[in-house]
Design a protein around this motif. Sequence first.
Motif, PDB file in Angstrom:
ATOM      1  N   VAL A 270       0.861  -1.181   0.000  1.00  0.00           N
ATOM      2  CA  VAL A 270       0.000   0.000   0.000  1.00  0.00           C
ATOM      3  C   VAL A 270       0.900   1.234   0.000  1.00  0.00           C
ATOM      4  N   THR A 271       0.561   2.224  -0.832  1.00  0.00           N
ATOM      5  CA  THR A 271       1.342   3.464  -0.886  1.00  0.00           C
ATOM      6  C   THR A 271       0.669   4.523  -0.021  1.00  0.00           C
ATOM      7  N   LEU A 272       1.422   5.036   0.942  1.00  0.00           N
ATOM      8  CA  LEU A 272       0.896   6.074   1.823  1.00  0.00           C
ATOM      9  C   LEU A 272       0.920   7.435   1.126  1.00  0.00           C
ATOM     10  N   LYS A 273       0.336   8.441   1.776  1.00  0.00           N
ATOM     11  CA  LYS A 273       0.236   9.772   1.168  1.00  0.00           C
ATOM     12  C   LYS A 273       1.604  10.376   0.874  1.00  0.00           C
ATOM     13  N   ASP A 274       2.584  10.048   1.708  1.00  0.00           N
ATOM     14  CA  ASP A 274       3.917  10.623   1.489  1.00  0.00           C
ATOM     15  C   ASP A 274       4.739   9.812   0.495  1.00  0.00           C
ATOM     16  N   GLY A 275       4.097   8.813  -0.125  1.00  0.00           N
ATOM     17  CA  GLY A 275       4.793   8.019  -1.132  1.00  0.00           C
ATOM     18  C   GLY A 275       5.467   6.774  -0.596  1.00  0.00           C
ATOM     19  N   THR A 276       5.430   6.597   0.716  1.00  0.00           N
ATOM     20  CA  THR A 276       6.065   5.420   1.315  1.00  0.00           C
ATOM     21  C   THR A 276       5.245   4.169   1.015  1.00  0.00           C
ATOM     22  N   LYS A 277       5.933   3.123   0.599  1.00  0.00           N
ATOM     23  CA  LYS A 277       5.259   1.852   0.340  1.00  0.00           C
ATOM     24  C   LYS A 277       5.445   0.931   1.540  1.00  0.00           C
ATOM     25  N   VAL A 278       4.339   0.413   2.032  1.00  0.00           N
ATOM     26  CA  VAL A 278       4.396  -0.522   3.163  1.00  0.00           C
ATOM     27  C   VAL A 278       3.705  -1.821   2.761  1.00  0.00           C
TER      28      VAL A 278
END
Length: 579
Positions: A270-278
């Motif tokens: 899942v890509t978070l709002k800041d672009g981080t992929k978790v």
Amino acid sequence: MVRIENVESFYAKLRESATSTSSQNPLLIFPSSSDVDSICALKVITHILESDSIHYSCFPVSSFLEIHNYAPPALSSHSPLTILLINWGCHRDLKLVLKLGPAARVFVVDSHRPIHLHNLSDQNHQVLVLHTDDDERQADLAYDFDVLKLANESFHMHQESDGEDEDEDESDDGDRPSKRRKMNDDKLMKKLKRDYYKMGTFHGKPSGCLLFELSHLLRKNTNELLWLACVSLTDQFVHEKLTDERYRACVMELEQHINSSGNIDKIASVTLKDGTKVRAPDCSRISYEEEPRLMLLREWNLFDSMLCSSYIATKLKTWSDNGIKKLKLLLARMGFALVECQQKFPYMKDEVKRKMRQEFDRFLPEYGLNDFYYRSFLRLHGYSSRVSAADVVYGITALLESFIESGGSSASKQFGEAYDALSLNNLDKLRSGMQQAIKVQRAILRQGSAAITKTGCIRSGRKFRWVKVEDSIDAKYLGYPQALTKFCYFLMDALREKGARMKPMLCASASQQLGKILVVGVCGKPRLGAVRGNAFGNAFRKAAQESRADYFHELFESSWIVLDVSAVNSFMIRLTEKL
């Protein structure tokens, strides 16, 4: 009964009967407390009933006689009553055994075969057994005559014999040719009936799978119900109730449902709002893949699972020093350190886990372990929860067979524990069942080792072998029908590996009832092209009757019987004459 051609028409009749305005009682459901398939089927059908706002009451039972403890007087009266039996009942004449009143109707979803002919008759309007055409075509044993025609003639003849007292001496001379024809027809029918029942017992499609099919057709299916169908099928596979060919065919059916239910479209990240992929957790996803024949590997460790699992133990003879040396050598050749293999599986190095399949495929064929992997199902939940359908079956079965009658627990109470453990919210209960299953498997290995290595422990007759579990400690684990049946199969596999001629196997163990012995019999694993199932059912009853033993033959598998301790030897002697 009117022949049921599909699950939808069966349910339509059940719903109509249960919601009839003339009935003052809720639908009464009596599931068998003997197997996992029964619990799965119960969960599926209750989901459907609740979605249709049908009131019901549920009473798990472990024998035919128990239903009378819960059924109201309406069972034998003129009051309307609807009953659903799950995984028991179809191989007995239910109208007679349950003493049904004229307004009572019994619906049966049961994988046991053969079905009693009276339950299959068009003229029996009080008993309806779910028996689909597909189930009949895919059965492990096939009949070369019209079973439905035989059922109708058998039921008609039974009614005639009850309602008439014919006197042959009063018949007219002119009726003799027709009478002779009738006598010839009766002889033929009796022969076909004997052939029908002499084929022995076997199993049809799992009840959980049949009822999942119903939920799918009614568009009430969910991922949870699909998982229950996977567990139902695996229950039959684990307990040797179906051929490998039929298992693979059913697996393919369920895989199609898994593919069409969105289980394959896995969201890996899942890509978070800041672009981080978790990494995204698995949300109760069902998967299918090749599983090793290692019992409860994820709850155990690799070494002990290989040491105790019946498939490897009987091939390598791991009960002996030489067998343990072979096992350790095998692990060393695969490059797996013994210390690593004795770690709990979740804590093993990922590198070892990744190499397992490759190394097993490389080395196991040298030891005759050619079909080590089989197609199976997994339930993925959260970040790390992975449970296989086979492990669920082991755990739930162990919970079902954990009751001690003298200790305050009961089969019905354990049914409730097992029912709860099938939920994802009760993984702790499931894991406690898995730990109990490990204890049972260790007992099987210990007693199997003793039986095979001690001269005279396994007694061999002309038609079968038999052994008695003498150890009182292990009898606490093996004195249950499913556990003792697994012990039978373990011994048969071990003897086959020793080159012994294959014979049916009987195992006896102290029952949970004081002064009683549980005896189970198996005739071998179901195989394609077989012409006979388990022949012990009728033989057990006749042998017990002739030996004048005090016996209990009301359990849901006819190849299970409970005897007085003093009657075992005379029972075995009589049994030899009946097979």
